[in-house]
Design a protein around this motif. Structure first.
Motif, PDB file in Angstrom:
ATOM      1  N   ASP A 274     -33.136 -10.953 -33.915  1.00 40.61           N
ATOM      2  CA  ASP A 274     -32.846 -12.150 -34.708  1.00 40.61           C
ATOM      3  C   ASP A 274     -31.501 -12.758 -34.322  1.00 40.61           C
ATOM      4  O   ASP A 274     -31.379 -13.979 -34.154  1.00 40.61           O
ATOM      5  CB  ASP A 274     -32.853 -11.810 -36.202  1.00 40.61           C
ATOM      6  CG  ASP A 274     -34.254 -11.502 -36.708  1.00 40.61           C
ATOM      7  OD1 ASP A 274     -35.217 -11.893 -36.026  1.00 40.61           O
ATOM      8  OD2 ASP A 274     -34.376 -10.875 -37.778  1.00 40.61           O
ATOM      9  N   ALA A 275     -30.483 -11.899 -34.192  1.00 38.14           N
ATOM     10  CA  ALA A 275     -29.154 -12.401 -33.845  1.00 38.14           C
ATOM     11  C   ALA A 275     -29.143 -12.967 -32.431  1.00 38.14           C
ATOM     12  O   ALA A 275     -28.525 -14.006 -32.164  1.00 38.14           O
ATOM     13  CB  ALA A 275     -28.126 -11.274 -33.973  1.00 38.14           C
ATOM     14  N   PHE A 276     -29.853 -12.302 -31.515  1.00 35.04           N
ATOM     15  CA  PHE A 276     -29.876 -12.785 -30.138  1.00 35.04           C
ATOM     16  C   PHE A 276     -30.616 -14.115 -30.036  1.00 35.04           C
ATOM     17  O   PHE A 276     -30.215 -15.006 -29.284  1.00 35.04           O
ATOM     18  CB  PHE A 276     -30.530 -11.747 -29.231  1.00 35.04           C
ATOM     19  CG  PHE A 276     -30.663 -12.197 -27.808  1.00 35.04           C
ATOM     20  CD1 PHE A 276     -29.546 -12.324 -26.998  1.00 35.04           C
ATOM     21  CD2 PHE A 276     -31.900 -12.529 -27.284  1.00 35.04           C
ATOM     22  CE1 PHE A 276     -29.661 -12.762 -25.687  1.00 35.04           C
ATOM     23  CE2 PHE A 276     -32.027 -12.967 -25.976  1.00 35.04           C
ATOM     24  CZ  PHE A 276     -30.899 -13.082 -25.172  1.00 35.04           C
ATOM     25  N   ALA A 277     -31.687 -14.259 -30.808  1.00 37.00           N
ATOM     26  CA  ALA A 277     -32.472 -15.495 -30.747  1.00 37.00           C
ATOM     27  C   ALA A 277     -31.631 -16.710 -31.122  1.00 37.00           C
ATOM     28  O   ALA A 277     -31.804 -17.804 -30.560  1.00 37.00           O
ATOM     29  CB  ALA A 277     -33.686 -15.388 -31.660  1.00 37.00           C
ATOM     30  N   LYS A 278     -30.698 -16.530 -32.049  1.00 39.29           N
ATOM     31  CA  LYS A 278     -29.854 -17.649 -32.466  1.00 39.29           C
ATOM     32  C   LYS A 278     -28.922 -18.101 -31.344  1.00 39.29           C
ATOM     33  O   LYS A 278     -28.501 -19.257 -31.299  1.00 39.29           O
ATOM     34  CB  LYS A 278     -29.044 -17.250 -33.693  1.00 39.29           C
ATOM     35  CG  LYS A 278     -29.894 -16.985 -34.930  1.00 39.29           C
ATOM     36  CD  LYS A 278     -29.027 -16.526 -36.095  1.00 39.29           C
ATOM     37  CE  LYS A 278     -29.881 -16.221 -37.326  1.00 39.29           C
ATOM     38  NZ  LYS A 278     -29.052 -15.743 -38.471  1.00 39.29           N
ATOM     39  N   THR A 295     -38.468 -25.408 -26.822  1.00 39.30           N
ATOM     40  CA  THR A 295     -38.551 -25.062 -28.239  1.00 39.30           C
ATOM     41  C   THR A 295     -38.648 -23.550 -28.392  1.00 39.30           C
ATOM     42  O   THR A 295     -39.424 -22.892 -27.690  1.00 39.30           O
ATOM     43  CB  THR A 295     -39.779 -25.719 -28.887  1.00 39.30           C
ATOM     44  OG1 THR A 295     -39.686 -27.136 -28.718  1.00 39.30           O
ATOM     45  CG2 THR A 295     -39.848 -25.379 -30.373  1.00 39.30           C
ATOM     46  N   LYS A 296     -37.856 -22.999 -29.309  1.00 38.85           N
ATOM     47  CA  LYS A 296     -37.855 -21.548 -29.515  1.00 38.85           C
ATOM     48  C   LYS A 296     -38.887 -21.159 -30.565  1.00 38.85           C
ATOM     49  O   LYS A 296     -39.070 -21.847 -31.565  1.00 38.85           O
ATOM     50  CB  LYS A 296     -36.472 -21.071 -29.964  1.00 38.85           C
ATOM     51  CG  LYS A 296     -35.419 -21.138 -28.884  1.00 38.85           C
ATOM     52  CD  LYS A 296     -34.152 -20.415 -29.301  1.00 38.85           C
ATOM     53  CE  LYS A 296     -33.418 -21.162 -30.380  1.00 38.85           C
ATOM     54  NZ  LYS A 296     -32.098 -20.542 -30.667  1.00 38.85           N
ATOM     55  N   THR A 301     -40.961  -8.560 -32.946  1.00 39.63           N
ATOM     56  CA  THR A 301     -40.439  -7.197 -33.053  1.00 39.63           C
ATOM     57  C   THR A 301     -41.328  -6.254 -32.266  1.00 39.63           C
ATOM     58  O   THR A 301     -42.551  -6.270 -32.418  1.00 39.63           O
ATOM     59  CB  THR A 301     -40.394  -6.745 -34.523  1.00 39.63           C
ATOM     60  OG1 THR A 301     -39.585  -7.658 -35.261  1.00 39.63           O
ATOM     61  CG2 THR A 301     -39.805  -5.347 -34.633  1.00 39.63           C
ATOM     62  N   ARG A 302     -40.712  -5.436 -31.406  1.00 37.78           N
ATOM     63  CA  ARG A 302     -41.489  -4.505 -30.583  1.00 37.78           C
ATOM     64  C   ARG A 302     -41.178  -3.078 -30.992  1.00 37.78           C
ATOM     65  O   ARG A 302     -40.105  -2.769 -31.401  1.00 37.78           O
ATOM     66  CB  ARG A 302     -41.161  -4.703 -29.103  1.00 37.78           C
ATOM     67  CG  ARG A 302     -41.591  -6.072 -28.599  1.00 37.78           C
ATOM     68  CD  ARG A 302     -41.332  -6.213 -27.111  1.00 37.78           C
ATOM     69  NE  ARG A 302     -41.726  -7.517 -26.627  1.00 37.78           N
ATOM     70  CZ  ARG A 302     -42.959  -7.834 -26.263  1.00 37.78           C
ATOM     71  NH1 ARG A 302     -43.915  -6.927 -26.335  1.00 37.78           N
ATOM     72  NH2 ARG A 302     -43.259  -9.044 -25.846  1.00 37.78           N
TER      73      ARG A 302
END
Length: 302
Positions: A274-278, A295-296, A301-302
């Motif tokens: 989540d933090a990396f995606a931002k 677009t992201k 979650t793996r």
């Protein structure tokens, strides 16, 4: 003696019969047997040549004992020892059994806590005086950065190249360091995971320990026990490998990639999706057309 269980009896083996089978007195107290420091206990013969002394209670740990069999000890044949026979033994001394470590809060910049568990009760302050630490040199592979990648990073942030080079140098310096690391007794620690106990010693680094460091801990072999003054004189060491520096090693695919498949990024440490995606931005840089930001989607979650 390597364990507490080894310290439960003392055996003296003679070369010929010392008693007549069937005539061993019920209350046995051989006058020729002496042990120092004195120990209460009971004697018995195993056969006619083995004298066994069993202490009334377990012998104290980390204690040296001297045993003497007087020259006056006589065999059934009448022959006696030509000279007193002496030997010594030491009950188990304080030894390090297990080492663990963590950073409070899981933060890369928090001072590491080192958890040492011994085989018997010890005094933490006394142990701390016999534990040293220093950084240990080890291999470091600098992360790859292609010319195209460097050019792209510079276009986004002109200071990126210098920042990247500085971070690589800091990680390399950490991997090459052999400087001493100061340790202090930890005032607080994770007592839920590491419950306080008489055999536990918790230390904390007073020297900054950056990512990519290895810290070699050494117990000098003179750690005193709470039970006695004997020490092992055998140093023990353990190397703590802290987390690696946070770098990306690249993509699984860099050219002619399948657009319908995922393209994972390889990191050297775990990341929070989540933090990396931002912080992630993907740009379509296909030659011949204008760049456009992709677009992201929500991270999986793996």
């Amino acid at each position: 003696m390597a364990s507490v269980q080894d310290a439960n009896e003392i055996r003296v083996v003679f070369s010929e019969p010392m008693v007549v089978l069937g005539r061993v007195p019920a209350r046995l107290r051989p006058p020729f047997f002496h042990i120092s420091p004195a120990v209460d206990g009971a004697f018995r013969w195993s056969g006619t040549t083995i004298l066994i002394f069993t202490p009334a209670k377990p012998l104290p740990l980390a204690t040296k004992y001297d045993v003497t069999v007087d020259a006056g000890a006589a065999a059934v044949s009448g022959r006696g020892l030509a000279a007193p026979f002496t030997f010594s033994f030491t009950t188990p001394t304080a030894r390090l059994l297990q080492t663990d470590w963590y950073r409070p809060g899981g933060r890369y910049d928090a001072a590491p806590v080192f958890v040492l568990r011994f085989n018997q009760p010890v005094d933490p302050a006394a142990v701390a005086a016999h534990v040293t630490a220093r950084f240990q040199r080890h291999p470091f592979n600098a992360p790859p950065l292609s010319p195209a990648g460097a050019q792209r990073a510079g276009a986004i942030d002109p200071a990126a190249a210098d920042a990247f080079a500085a971070k690589v140098k800091a990680a390399s310096d950490a991997a090459q360091s052999i400087a001493p690391v100061s340790l202090v007794l930890a005032r607080t620690w994770d007592t839920k995971t590491y419950k306080p106990s008489p055999d536990l010693v918790v230390l904390q680094a007073a020297t900054p320990v950056p990512p990519e460091s290895w810290v070699a801990l050494e117990v000098d072999g003179r750690v005193p026990s709470r039970a006695g003054s004997a020490v092992s004189l055998k140093p023990q060491d353990y190397t703590v490998q802290v987390e690696r520096a946070f770098f990306a090693d690249g993509f699984n695919c860099t050219a002619a990639c399948d657009p319908d498949s995922h393209n994972g990024i390889r990191f050297r440490v775990a990341v929070k999706a989540d933090a990396f995606a931002k912080a992630l931005r993907a740009v379509d840089v296909t030659p011949g057309r204008a760049e456009r930001t992709m677009t992201k989607s929500a991270p999986k979650t793996r």
